[in-house]
Design an enzyme around this catalytic site. Sequence first.
Site, mmCIF file in Angstrom:
data_model
loop_
_atom_site.group_PDB
_atom_site.id
_atom_site.type_symbol
_atom_site.label_atom_id
_atom_site.label_comp_id
_atom_site.label_asym_id
_atom_site.label_seq_id
_atom_site.Cartn_x
_atom_site.Cartn_y
_atom_site.Cartn_z
ATOM 1 N N TYR A 33 0.826 -1.212 -0.102
ATOM 2 C CA TYR A 33 -0.031 0.272 -0.194
ATOM 3 C C TYR A 33 0.746 1.212 0.030
ATOM 4 O O TYR A 33 0.278 2.541 0.008
ATOM 5 C CB TYR A 33 -0.956 -0.138 1.243
ATOM 6 N N SER A 63 4.607 -0.216 12.685
ATOM 7 C CA SER A 63 3.557 -0.697 11.821
ATOM 8 C C SER A 63 3.586 -2.112 11.572
ATOM 9 O O SER A 63 4.606 -2.659 11.509
ATOM 10 C CB SER A 63 3.866 -0.171 10.298
ATOM 11 N N MET A 100 -5.191 4.882 2.503
ATOM 12 C CA MET A 100 -5.100 5.909 1.718
ATOM 13 C C MET A 100 -4.441 5.858 0.552
ATOM 14 O O MET A 100 -3.577 4.876 0.037
ATOM 15 C CB MET A 100 -4.378 6.988 2.446
ATOM 16 N N CYS A 152 -8.391 18.058 9.602
ATOM 17 C CA CYS A 152 -7.879 19.096 9.114
ATOM 18 C C CYS A 152 -7.720 20.315 9.821
ATOM 19 O O CYS A 152 -7.117 21.061 10.062
ATOM 20 C CB CYS A 152 -7.864 19.168 7.510
ATOM 21 N N ARG A 201 0.463 20.040 12.069
ATOM 22 C CA ARG A 201 1.705 19.442 11.561
ATOM 23 C C ARG A 201 2.319 20.134 10.329
ATOM 24 O O ARG A 201 1.571 20.587 9.666
ATOM 25 C CB ARG A 201 1.202 18.173 10.962
ATOM 26 N N LEU A 202 3.575 19.918 10.465
ATOM 27 C CA LEU A 202 4.260 20.245 9.408
ATOM 28 C C LEU A 202 5.334 19.146 9.163
ATOM 29 O O LEU A 202 5.653 18.390 9.976
ATOM 30 C CB LEU A 202 5.077 21.710 9.659
ATOM 31 N N CYS A 235 1.361 20.691 4.122
ATOM 32 C CA CYS A 235 0.199 19.677 4.440
ATOM 33 C C CYS A 235 0.664 18.297 3.682
ATOM 34 O O CYS A 235 1.205 18.452 2.631
ATOM 35 C CB CYS A 235 -1.098 20.216 3.756
ATOM 36 N N ASP A 284 -14.148 27.909 -15.082
ATOM 37 C CA ASP A 284 -15.356 27.060 -14.763
ATOM 38 C C ASP A 284 -15.709 27.258 -13.327
ATOM 39 O O ASP A 284 -16.733 27.651 -12.926
ATOM 40 C CB ASP A 284 -15.431 25.703 -15.513
HETATM 41 N N1 LIG Z 1 -4.405 13.298 6.939
HETATM 42 C C1 LIG Z 1 -2.984 13.022 7.665
HETATM 43 N N2 LIG Z 1 -2.900 11.923 8.038
HETATM 44 C C2 LIG Z 1 -1.968 11.500 8.574
HETATM 45 C C3 LIG Z 1 -1.034 12.727 9.067
HETATM 46 N N3 LIG Z 1 0.139 12.345 9.482
HETATM 47 C C4 LIG Z 1 -0.318 10.935 9.695
HETATM 48 N N4 LIG Z 1 -1.248 10.605 9.331
HETATM 49 C C5 LIG Z 1 -2.005 9.338 9.391
HETATM 50 O O1 LIG Z 1 -1.594 8.822 10.507
HETATM 51 C C6 LIG Z 1 -1.056 7.407 10.323
HETATM 52 C C7 LIG Z 1 -0.194 7.086 11.422
HETATM 53 O O2 LIG Z 1 1.047 8.085 11.250
HETATM 54 P P1 LIG Z 1 2.177 8.048 12.375
HETATM 55 O O3 LIG Z 1 3.339 8.118 11.660
HETATM 56 O O4 LIG Z 1 1.910 7.062 13.323
HETATM 57 O O5 LIG Z 1 1.976 9.466 13.134
HETATM 58 P P2 LIG Z 1 0.619 10.224 14.139
HETATM 59 O O6 LIG Z 1 -0.606 9.537 13.685
HETATM 60 O O7 LIG Z 1 1.007 11.487 14.033
HETATM 61 O O8 LIG Z 1 1.237 9.698 15.562
HETATM 62 P P3 LIG Z 1 1.069 10.319 16.982
HETATM 63 O O9 LIG Z 1 2.272 11.412 17.177
HETATM 64 O O10 LIG Z 1 1.322 9.232 17.851
HETATM 65 O O11 LIG Z 1 -0.381 11.016 16.804
HETATM 66 C C8 LIG Z 1 -0.666 7.453 8.801
HETATM 67 O O12 LIG Z 1 -0.577 6.409 8.535
HETATM 68 C C9 LIG Z 1 -1.570 8.540 8.173
HETATM 69 O O13 LIG Z 1 -2.818 7.545 8.061
HETATM 70 C C10 LIG Z 1 -1.281 14.096 8.340
HETATM 71 O O14 LIG Z 1 -0.781 14.976 8.688
HETATM 72 N N5 LIG Z 1 -2.560 14.140 7.830
HETATM 73 C C1 LIG Z 2 5.120 5.499 5.362
HETATM 74 S S1 LIG Z 2 5.262 4.926 6.922
HETATM 75 C C2 LIG Z 2 7.037 5.547 7.263
HETATM 76 C C3 LIG Z 2 7.640 4.914 8.426
HETATM 77 C C4 LIG Z 2 7.924 3.462 8.832
HETATM 78 N N1 LIG Z 2 8.629 2.976 7.622
HETATM 79 C C5 LIG Z 2 6.538 2.632 9.016
HETATM 80 O O1 LIG Z 2 6.168 1.651 8.221
HETATM 81 O O2 LIG Z 2 6.173 2.930 9.922
HETATM 82 C C6 LIG Z 2 4.307 5.682 8.015
HETATM 83 C C7 LIG Z 2 3.038 4.865 8.260
HETATM 84 O O3 LIG Z 2 2.406 5.132 6.925
HETATM 85 C C8 LIG Z 2 1.405 4.385 6.881
HETATM 86 N N2 LIG Z 2 1.065 4.198 5.531
HETATM 87 C C9 LIG Z 2 1.807 3.838 4.559
HETATM 88 N N3 LIG Z 2 0.771 3.888 3.363
HETATM 89 C C10 LIG Z 2 -0.220 4.009 3.750
HETATM 90 C C11 LIG Z 2 -1.593 4.160 3.150
HETATM 91 N N4 LIG Z 2 -1.498 3.973 1.888
HETATM 92 N N5 LIG Z 2 -2.518 4.268 3.672
HETATM 93 C C12 LIG Z 2 -2.660 4.646 5.007
HETATM 94 N N6 LIG Z 2 -1.511 4.587 5.721
HETATM 95 C C13 LIG Z 2 -0.428 4.374 5.226
HETATM 96 C C14 LIG Z 2 2.168 3.178 7.258
HETATM 97 O O4 LIG Z 2 1.463 1.897 7.726
HETATM 98 C C15 LIG Z 2 2.797 3.598 8.511
HETATM 99 O O5 LIG Z 2 2.135 3.472 9.708
HETATM 100 S S1 SF4 Z 3 -1.670 17.716 6.972
HETATM 101 FE FE1 SF4 Z 3 -2.971 18.311 5.669
HETATM 102 S S2 SF4 Z 3 -4.377 16.595 5.196
HETATM 103 FE FE2 SF4 Z 3 -3.158 16.159 7.203
HETATM 104 S S3 SF4 Z 3 -4.567 16.682 8.766
HETATM 105 FE FE3 SF4 Z 3 -3.113 18.293 8.089
HETATM 106 S S4 SF4 Z 3 -4.325 19.669 6.577
HETATM 107 FE FE4 SF4 Z 3 -5.163 17.642 6.877
HETATM 108 S S1 SF4 Z 4 7.886 0.033 5.967
HETATM 109 FE FE1 SF4 Z 4 6.910 2.115 5.919
HETATM 110 S S2 SF4 Z 4 7.929 3.195 4.351
HETATM 111 FE FE2 SF4 Z 4 8.548 1.133 4.453
HETATM 112 S S3 SF4 Z 4 7.097 0.617 2.564
HETATM 113 FE FE3 SF4 Z 4 5.936 0.012 4.766
HETATM 114 S S4 SF4 Z 4 5.050 1.714 5.113
HETATM 115 FE FE4 SF4 Z 4 6.250 2.231 3.405
#
Ligand SMILES: Nc1nc2c(ncn2[C@@H]2O[C@H](COP(=O)(O)OP(=O)(O)OP(=O)(O)O)[C@@H](O)[C@H]2O)c(=O)[nH]1
Ligand SMILES: C[S@@+](CC[C@H](N)C(=O)[O-])C[C@H]1O[C@@H](n2cnc3c(N)ncnc32)[C@H](O)[C@@H]1O
Ligand code: SF4
Ligand code: SF4
Length: 620
Positions: free
Chosen positions: A86, A178, A249, A312, A317-318, A329, A590
């Site tokens: 994914y 994860s 996502m 949102c 977050r940044l 974002c 449009d």
């Molecule tokens: N829409 C949105 N989803 C986010 C964002 N950051 C993280 N996520 C979602 O949160 C999931 C888990 O992300 P994590 O890396 O564990 O971060 P987190 O949720 O911010 O973790 P905490 O700091 O524990 O709250 C991701 O897979 C995304 O689905 C963001 O900025 N916007």
């Molecule tokens: C991109 S990974 C980066 C950090 C680390 N490699 C990991 O897997 O935890 C961060 C989080 O994004 C989530 N993630 C990745 N692809 C996603 C998707 N398509 N939809 C929702 N969450 C996703 C992963 O499950 C993971 O929890």
């Molecule tokens: S980073 Fe963008 S998509 Fe994620 S919660 Fe913030 S405004 Fe929404």
């Molecule tokens: S471990 Fe994290 S960064 Fe690596 S492929 Fe899986 S979700 Fe993506």
Amino acid sequence: MATRPVSRMLRRVLRSSVRSCSSGAPVTQPRPGEPSQSAAEELSRRRQFLREHAAPFSAFLTDGFGRHHSYLRISLTEKCNLRCQYCMPEEGVPLTPKADLLTTEEILTLARLFVKEGVDKIRLTGGEPLIRPDVVDIVAQLHRLEGLRTIGVTTNGINLARLLPQLQKAGLSAINISLDTLVPAKFEFIVRRKGFHKVMEGIHKAIELGYSPVKVNCVVMRGLNEDELLDFVALTEGLPLDVRFIEYMPFDGNKWNVKKMVSYKEMLDTLRRQWPELEKLPEEESSTAKTFRVPGFRGQLSFITSMSEHFCGTCNRLRITADGNLKVCLFGNSEVSLRDHLRAGASEEELLGIIGAAVGRKKRQHAELFLMLRDSPPAIPSISSWDPLGVQGLRRSVRLSNQGATLWKGCRVPQTPPLAQRGLGAGSPQRHYSSHPDSDANPQCLSPASRAPAAHSGPLPASDQLTHVDTEGRAAMVDVGGKPDTERVAVASAVVLLGPEAFRLVQENQLKKGDALAVAQLAGVQAAKLTSQLIPLCHHVALSHVQVRLELDGARHAVVIRASCRARGPTGVEMEALTSAAVAALTLYDMCKAVSRDIVLGDIKLISKTGGQRGDFHRT
Ligand SMILES: Nc1nc2c(ncn2[C@@H]2O[C@H](COP(=O)(O)OP(=O)(O)OP(=O)(O)O)[C@@H](O)[C@H]2O)c(=O)[nH]1
Ligand SMILES: C[S@@+](CC[C@H](N)C(=O)[O-])C[C@H]1O[C@@H](n2cnc3c(N)ncnc32)[C@H](O)[C@@H]1O
Ligand code: SF4
Ligand code: SF4
């Protein structure tokens, strides 16, 4: 930290200063070392106002909607030791050259700056952050930053058990791991690598070292792991875990499909059937998760509802990508290279000016997702570089890409009738391009002379010199079969002058019709793919990539569109790029025409073209 509400008046001032900021300064990124003067001035006015009114948070990190950005996610690397279906393609993602990645020192310099301004939580992510060799050192140095309350890491857990003791000593305070399945064989299928037991070992190590809760991220996909929800929750009975079910996502090439997404509501229904007593727990205002607990269980469970119920409104977050771009974002379409400014010797004040301007432009929400949810597949191109957490997108702004799109697959290409049948090409071509004063006299004769600009009138070359017309004056497509395949890239642009009111509404994403920029971006991608159906003698080109960017230009109340197309083949892609830019411009019209009809579309032009036999073209 929960964001503190700002007063209505303050919110208004913030918004208006964002507005005036964008009307006085180019919204496009200034060159390294040249932060926009007027943007910096506006920011300092904003800061002054906030100080005078005892505002609770840095003006640089407060956006036009009053959101305080106290949480910074830093991607430590684009690389990963897994290939989750994914998230990443099997072959991995194209990697940025090492020299372009942030060094440890640069990461720390930026972190220091953000913390000084009020960031109190930093999460290290990636790619896989725990494969960066200096990760322990980075945590240790971050730990020294006064005011930084939380240092978290999101990891796939493969290297966790080995590194966690050192990370904990260095100051790591929060861990998200994860894990999408509890079945080892399924794990290998999902992540395309071995390692299930290492991840479990990592989870247990985190518990053993006292992390509480240990967050477990589980992306839920229909037909793959939605049957394991109860098993995951059962884990929380005896373990201090927070199992977080994440709505799947869309990502570049991850074959996202609305039917594969299991919504929060559906998951909750499933769990309630088993545990009707499930209780909702309070959560922090800026949390991404909705949290519950089965009474009596040690741990808890949460839902991250990015798709069905976005969060949102309270976003704090940044992100900084591995190559040093600031992304305000996750799904936003603008990035600013902090790395370039740093390397050009920008001062702290200048960097803050740049950061503040970017934060000020942050949109209210990520409308692209709603579009995707609303339209059912296959009418949805996949969205590339959506970086839930930093993977590829870490590099680029949100782009809508046609990679993996099925939209036009199997579409029948309408046959274009010969021009002669439509009265456009009968007889000799000269006849139709003559400047005969009576060309309008015969209404049957749709002579282009009546419509063509003066420069195009006059005698044409002989028909045997015309590449798109045969000896009988009929349309003829150039045969490119003998030309070698080369990598072709073309970039085109267009400008839409919206006027102040429409510009403001677009900028604030307040148009009744919806997010004009997102819709126009999509339209541009679709148009590129349709070019051969729109332009009669244009070849059908198998595009490998389309990227459409829209930038707000406050000084002109304009949107500048840039479309880039890429293909490997015997013919170029400039028509695709131009069509893309033009249709994106029309779409903006449009979307905005109910607000103003005084919108001017213009300046549609080729910016560059490479890979053709006649050499490259770059507009100077
Ligand atoms: N829409 C949105 N989803 C986010 C964002 N950051 C993280 N996520 C979602 O949160 C999931 C888990 O992300 P994590 O890396 O564990 O971060 P987190 O949720 O911010 O973790 P905490 O700091 O524990 O709250 C991701 O897979 C995304 O689905 C963001 O900025 N916007
Ligand atoms: C991109 S990974 C980066 C950090 C680390 N490699 C990991 O897997 O935890 C961060 C989080 O994004 C989530 N993630 C990745 N692809 C996603 C998707 N398509 N939809 C929702 N969450 C996703 C992963 O499950 C993971 O929890
Ligand atoms: S980073 Fe963008 S998509 Fe994620 S919660 Fe913030 S405004 Fe929404
Ligand atoms: S471990 Fe994290 S960064 Fe690596 S492929 Fe899986 S979700 Fe993506």
